[in-house]
Scaffold this motif. Structure first.
Motif, PDB file in Angstrom:
ATOM      1  N   ALA A 293       9.824   8.111  -6.991  1.00 20.86           N
ATOM      2  CA  ALA A 293      10.384   9.115  -6.090  1.00 20.86           C
ATOM      3  C   ALA A 293      11.381   8.451  -5.144  1.00 20.86           C
ATOM      4  O   ALA A 293      11.171   7.324  -4.691  1.00 20.86           O
ATOM      5  N   VAL A 294      12.485   9.138  -4.863  1.00 17.08           N
ATOM      6  CA  VAL A 294      13.512   8.588  -3.975  1.00 17.08           C
ATOM      7  C   VAL A 294      12.922   8.330  -2.588  1.00 17.08           C
ATOM      8  O   VAL A 294      12.249   9.181  -2.015  1.00 17.08           O
ATOM      9  N   SER A 295      13.186   7.124  -2.073  1.00 20.39           N
ATOM     10  CA  SER A 295      12.824   6.785  -0.699  1.00 20.39           C
ATOM     11  C   SER A 295      13.875   5.816  -0.174  1.00 20.39           C
ATOM     12  O   SER A 295      13.839   4.616  -0.468  1.00 20.39           O
ATOM     13  N   PHE A 296      14.840   6.346   0.584  1.00 17.59           N
ATOM     14  CA  PHE A 296      15.899   5.492   1.117  1.00 17.59           C
ATOM     15  C   PHE A 296      15.326   4.449   2.085  1.00 17.59           C
ATOM     16  O   PHE A 296      15.818   3.320   2.146  1.00 17.59           O
ATOM     17  N   GLU A 297      14.294   4.839   2.842  1.00 17.39           N
ATOM     18  CA  GLU A 297      13.710   3.903   3.798  1.00 17.39           C
ATOM     19  C   GLU A 297      13.084   2.714   3.068  1.00 17.39           C
ATOM     20  O   GLU A 297      13.242   1.555   3.474  1.00 17.39           O
ATOM     21  N   MET A 298      12.360   2.993   1.989  1.00 13.93           N
ATOM     22  CA  MET A 298      11.733   1.916   1.240  1.00 13.93           C
ATOM     23  C   MET A 298      12.790   1.051   0.560  1.00 13.93           C
ATOM     24  O   MET A 298      12.668  -0.183   0.493  1.00 13.93           O
ATOM     25  N   ALA A 299      13.848   1.693   0.054  1.00 14.52           N
ATOM     26  CA  ALA A 299      14.938   0.932  -0.569  1.00 14.52           C
ATOM     27  C   ALA A 299      15.565  -0.014   0.440  1.00 14.52           C
ATOM     28  O   ALA A 299      15.798  -1.203   0.151  1.00 14.52           O
ATOM     29  N   ALA A 300      15.823   0.498   1.651  1.00 13.16           N
ATOM     30  CA  ALA A 300      16.439  -0.334   2.684  1.00 13.16           C
ATOM     31  C   ALA A 300      15.539  -1.508   3.047  1.00 13.16           C
ATOM     32  O   ALA A 300      16.009  -2.636   3.249  1.00 13.16           O
ATOM     33  N   GLN A 301      14.229  -1.264   3.115  1.00 16.22           N
ATOM     34  CA  GLN A 301      13.302  -2.350   3.436  1.00 16.22           C
ATOM     35  C   GLN A 301      13.342  -3.437   2.365  1.00 16.22           C
ATOM     36  O   GLN A 301      13.358  -4.636   2.676  1.00 16.22           O
ATOM     37  N   LEU A 302      13.359  -3.025   1.116  1.00 13.57           N
ATOM     38  CA  LEU A 302      13.384  -3.995   0.023  1.00 13.57           C
ATOM     39  C   LEU A 302      14.689  -4.777   0.005  1.00 13.57           C
ATOM     40  O   LEU A 302      14.699  -5.997  -0.200  1.00 13.57           O
ATOM     41  N   TYR A 303      15.811  -4.073   0.207  1.00 12.84           N
ATOM     42  CA  TYR A 303      17.103  -4.766   0.263  1.00 12.84           C
ATOM     43  C   TYR A 303      17.118  -5.778   1.414  1.00 12.84           C
ATOM     44  O   TYR A 303      17.579  -6.912   1.257  1.00 12.84           O
TER      45      TYR A 303
ATOM     46  N   SER B 179       0.827  -1.204   0.000  1.00  9.80           N
ATOM     47  CA  SER B 179       0.000   0.000   0.000  1.00  9.80           C
ATOM     48  C   SER B 179       0.859   1.251   0.000  1.00  9.80           C
ATOM     49  O   SER B 179       0.562   2.232  -0.696  1.00  9.80           O
ATOM     50  N   ALA B 180       1.968   1.236   0.773  1.00 13.85           N
ATOM     51  CA  ALA B 180       2.867   2.387   0.796  1.00 13.85           C
ATOM     52  C   ALA B 180       3.550   2.559  -0.549  1.00 13.85           C
ATOM     53  O   ALA B 180       3.782   3.678  -1.006  1.00 13.85           O
ATOM     54  N   LEU B 181       3.869   1.431  -1.186  1.00 15.53           N
ATOM     55  CA  LEU B 181       4.488   1.511  -2.506  1.00 15.53           C
ATOM     56  C   LEU B 181       3.548   2.161  -3.500  1.00 15.53           C
ATOM     57  O   LEU B 181       3.937   2.999  -4.314  1.00 15.53           O
ATOM     58  N   VAL B 182       2.275   1.777  -3.453  1.00 20.35           N
ATOM     59  CA  VAL B 182       1.297   2.334  -4.380  1.00 20.35           C
ATOM     60  C   VAL B 182       1.153   3.826  -4.165  1.00 20.35           C
ATOM     61  O   VAL B 182       1.098   4.619  -5.106  1.00 20.35           O
ATOM     62  N   ILE B 183       1.117   4.246  -2.886  1.00 19.79           N
ATOM     63  CA  ILE B 183       1.007   5.682  -2.587  1.00 19.79           C
ATOM     64  C   ILE B 183       2.213   6.433  -3.133  1.00 19.79           C
ATOM     65  O   ILE B 183       2.090   7.502  -3.740  1.00 19.79           O
TER      66      ILE B 183
ATOM     67  N   PHE C  45      12.732 -13.224  -4.479  1.00 21.90           N
ATOM     68  CA  PHE C  45      13.702 -12.395  -3.777  1.00 21.90           C
ATOM     69  C   PHE C  45      14.757 -11.793  -4.707  1.00 21.90           C
ATOM     70  O   PHE C  45      15.380 -10.783  -4.374  1.00 21.90           O
ATOM     71  N   ASP C  46      14.964 -12.398  -5.876  1.00 18.73           N
ATOM     72  CA  ASP C  46      15.920 -11.848  -6.836  1.00 18.73           C
ATOM     73  C   ASP C  46      15.445 -10.522  -7.409  1.00 18.73           C
ATOM     74  O   ASP C  46      16.233  -9.790  -8.012  1.00 18.73           O
ATOM     75  N   ARG C  47      14.186 -10.183  -7.218  1.00 16.26           N
ATOM     76  CA  ARG C  47      13.662  -8.912  -7.729  1.00 16.26           C
ATOM     77  C   ARG C  47      13.753  -7.790  -6.689  1.00 16.26           C
ATOM     78  O   ARG C  47      13.523  -6.628  -7.019  1.00 16.26           O
ATOM     79  N   CYS C  48      14.062  -8.150  -5.456  1.00  8.01           N
ATOM     80  CA  CYS C  48      14.062  -7.138  -4.389  1.00  8.01           C
ATOM     81  C   CYS C  48      15.104  -6.052  -4.628  1.00  8.01           C
ATOM     82  O   CYS C  48      14.843  -4.862  -4.413  1.00  8.01           O
ATOM     83  N   ALA C  49      16.304  -6.455  -5.057  1.00  5.72           N
ATOM     84  CA  ALA C  49      17.369  -5.472  -5.259  1.00  5.72           C
ATOM     85  C   ALA C  49      17.021  -4.512  -6.393  1.00  5.72           C
ATOM     86  O   ALA C  49      17.353  -3.328  -6.331  1.00  5.72           O
ATOM     87  N   PHE C  50      16.355  -5.012  -7.436  1.00 10.06           N
ATOM     88  CA  PHE C  50      15.970  -4.126  -8.539  1.00 10.06           C
ATOM     89  C   PHE C  50      14.966  -3.087  -8.056  1.00 10.06           C
ATOM     90  O   PHE C  50      15.072  -1.901  -8.394  1.00 10.06           O
ATOM     91  N   ALA C  51      13.999  -3.524  -7.247  1.00  6.79           N
ATOM     92  CA  ALA C  51      13.036  -2.576  -6.698  1.00  6.79           C
ATOM     93  C   ALA C  51      13.723  -1.607  -5.743  1.00  6.79           C
ATOM     94  O   ALA C  51      13.456  -0.396  -5.758  1.00  6.79           O
ATOM     95  N   GLY C  52      14.628  -2.137  -4.922  1.00  7.14           N
ATOM     96  CA  GLY C  52      15.359  -1.274  -4.002  1.00  7.14           C
ATOM     97  C   GLY C  52      16.182  -0.233  -4.733  1.00  7.14           C
ATOM     98  O   GLY C  52      16.226   0.938  -4.330  1.00  7.14           O
ATOM     99  N   ASP C  53      16.834  -0.639  -5.818  1.00  9.52           N
ATOM    100  CA  ASP C  53      17.627   0.304  -6.610  1.00  9.52           C
ATOM    101  C   ASP C  53      16.756   1.435  -7.148  1.00  9.52           C
ATOM    102  O   ASP C  53      17.174   2.602  -7.182  1.00  9.52           O
ATOM    103  N   ALA C  54      15.549   1.092  -7.597  1.00 12.46           N
ATOM    104  CA  ALA C  54      14.652   2.114  -8.155  1.00 12.46           C
ATOM    105  C   ALA C  54      14.347   3.181  -7.119  1.00 12.46           C
ATOM    106  O   ALA C  54      14.347   4.383  -7.423  1.00 12.46           O
ATOM    107  N   TYR C  55      14.119   2.768  -5.884  1.00  9.47           N
ATOM    108  CA  TYR C  55      13.804   3.737  -4.829  1.00  9.47           C
ATOM    109  C   TYR C  55      15.055   4.452  -4.324  1.00  9.47           C
ATOM    110  O   TYR C  55      14.997   5.615  -3.940  1.00  9.47           O
ATOM    111  N   HIS C  56      16.183   3.770  -4.318  1.00 10.35           N
ATOM    112  CA  HIS C  56      17.406   4.415  -3.830  1.00 10.35           C
ATOM    113  C   HIS C  56      17.924   5.443  -4.825  1.00 10.35           C
ATOM    114  O   HIS C  56      18.391   6.515  -4.439  1.00 10.35           O
ATOM    115  N   GLU C  57      17.855   5.114  -6.112  1.00  6.13           N
ATOM    116  CA  GLU C  57      18.397   6.005  -7.130  1.00  6.13           C
ATOM    117  C   GLU C  57      17.365   6.994  -7.659  1.00  6.13           C
ATOM    118  O   GLU C  57      17.719   7.987  -8.292  1.00  6.13           O
TER     119      GLU C  57
END
Length: 319
Positions: free
Chosen positions: A54-64, A6-10, A37-49
């Motif tokens: 939109a950049v969200s370091f917290e969401m990136a860290a959660q996905l990683y 839900s947070a991702l969608v928002i 789980f092999d897709r988590c880093a790709f999603a995390g990269d999208a939020y980190h970079e």
């Protein structure tokens, strides 16, 4: 989980990105939480970079973290990397945590985790300086076909960094690095003796090719001071005040033309005020000529997330 779908969608709904790229990031995140789980880093990269959302370091860290817990070694390495950075990357700065996650990635067969672990030991970040241990991890990464690691080991032998000097071995390792895609090694393997001699002349005793620890007498790391710390902290805040690429690169150009002097560690810290690797490359390239300790160039590539970015930085700075 503190943040879920839900947070991702928002976040996607409020981000100024193309719908197609945003949906791709959402698909990666959904797949991650569904057990891919092999897709988590790709999603995390999208939020980190901030490349597609939109950049969200917290969401990136959660996905990683979710990916690493699920056994994805790329995600474990990413956790190590964000723990190594300045505050504000979604987790506390902790070299001990960096070591733990890098070790997990390395043990799990992820070459970049071994490379990063080698650099921690080579440079004494969070652990005592140990060239033999650093070399062992570089060699392990090289055995996993990591081009930069092969080049590191080449310079260890070419410059007799705790081992007997061996130009033949250096040449073979440079060829291996070249075959694996390191363009700098392709140039250096033509004349490995000259490459090692130039490195010695430029850097003094005690560093390996592009990522070793600067050392003085007895192999102890040398700390080089650039801009006085109070002024530098003010400068860091100026870079953080407006993190748009245009604003940060304009500030970097003004500093470079104004004759400011910085240590490589300070340049790396300024690079990390941006969440985007391409911006970090621009900052590093612009500020590099103002470095008072060019022998510590290896700190700049460490401020980057992707191998392609590291290669580009070396090309643009003549390394």
């Amino acid at each position: 989980m503190a943040l879920g779908i839900s947070a991702l969608v928002i976040a996607l709904a409020t981000a100024s990105v193309s719908p197609a790229s945003a949906q791709e990031a959402l698909a990666d995140a959904q797949a991650c939480y569904a057990g891919r789980f092999d897709r988590c880093a790709f999603a995390g990269d999208a939020y980190h970079e901030g490349t597609s959302v939109a950049v969200s370091f917290e969401m990136a860290a959660q996905l990683y973290r979710y990916g690493c817990n699920g056994g994805d070694m790329r995600s474990c390495r990413a956790m190590g990397w964000i723990h190594q950075q300045s505050p504000g990357h979604g987790v506390p700065t902790s070299l001990s945590e960096s070591h733990r996650f890098y070790a997990m990635a390395c043990t799990g067969g992820y070459a970049l985790g071994c490379y990063d672990l080698g650099t921690l030991y080579w440079t004494g970040q969070g652990v005592p300086v140990s060239w033999p241990t650093g070399q062992s991890y570089y060699e392990r990464a090289c055995g996993m076909r990591h081009a930069d690691a092969c080049r590191e080991v080449a310079y260890i032998y070419g410059r007799a960094m705790g081992v007997a000097r061996d130009y033949q071995r250096m040449a073979a390792l440079l060829r291996q690095a070249c075959d694996l895609g390191n363009s700098t090694a392709c140039q250096e393997m033509v004349d490995p003796v000259g490459a090692a001699t130039r490195a010695d002349a430029e850097e003094g005793t005690g560093t390996s090719g592009s990522g070793g620890a600067q050392a003085g007498q007895g192999g102890a790391p040398v700390i080089v001071v650039g801009m006085p710390e109070p002024q530098f902290q003010d400068l860091v805040q100026r870079f953080r005040r407006d993190t748009r690429t245009y604003a940060q690169t304009a500030l970097a150009r003004d500093l470079a033309s104004g004759g400011v002097t910085l240590s490589c560690q300070q340049i790396a810290t300024l690079m990390q005020t941006s969440a985007i690797d391409s911006t970090r490359v621009q900052l590093g390239t612009t500020l590099w000529p103002r470095a008072v300790d060019p022998q510590n160039f290896y700190l700049l590539p460490q401020a980057l997330e992707y191998e392609g970015s590291r290669t580009l930085l070396r090309q643009q700075t003549g390394h």
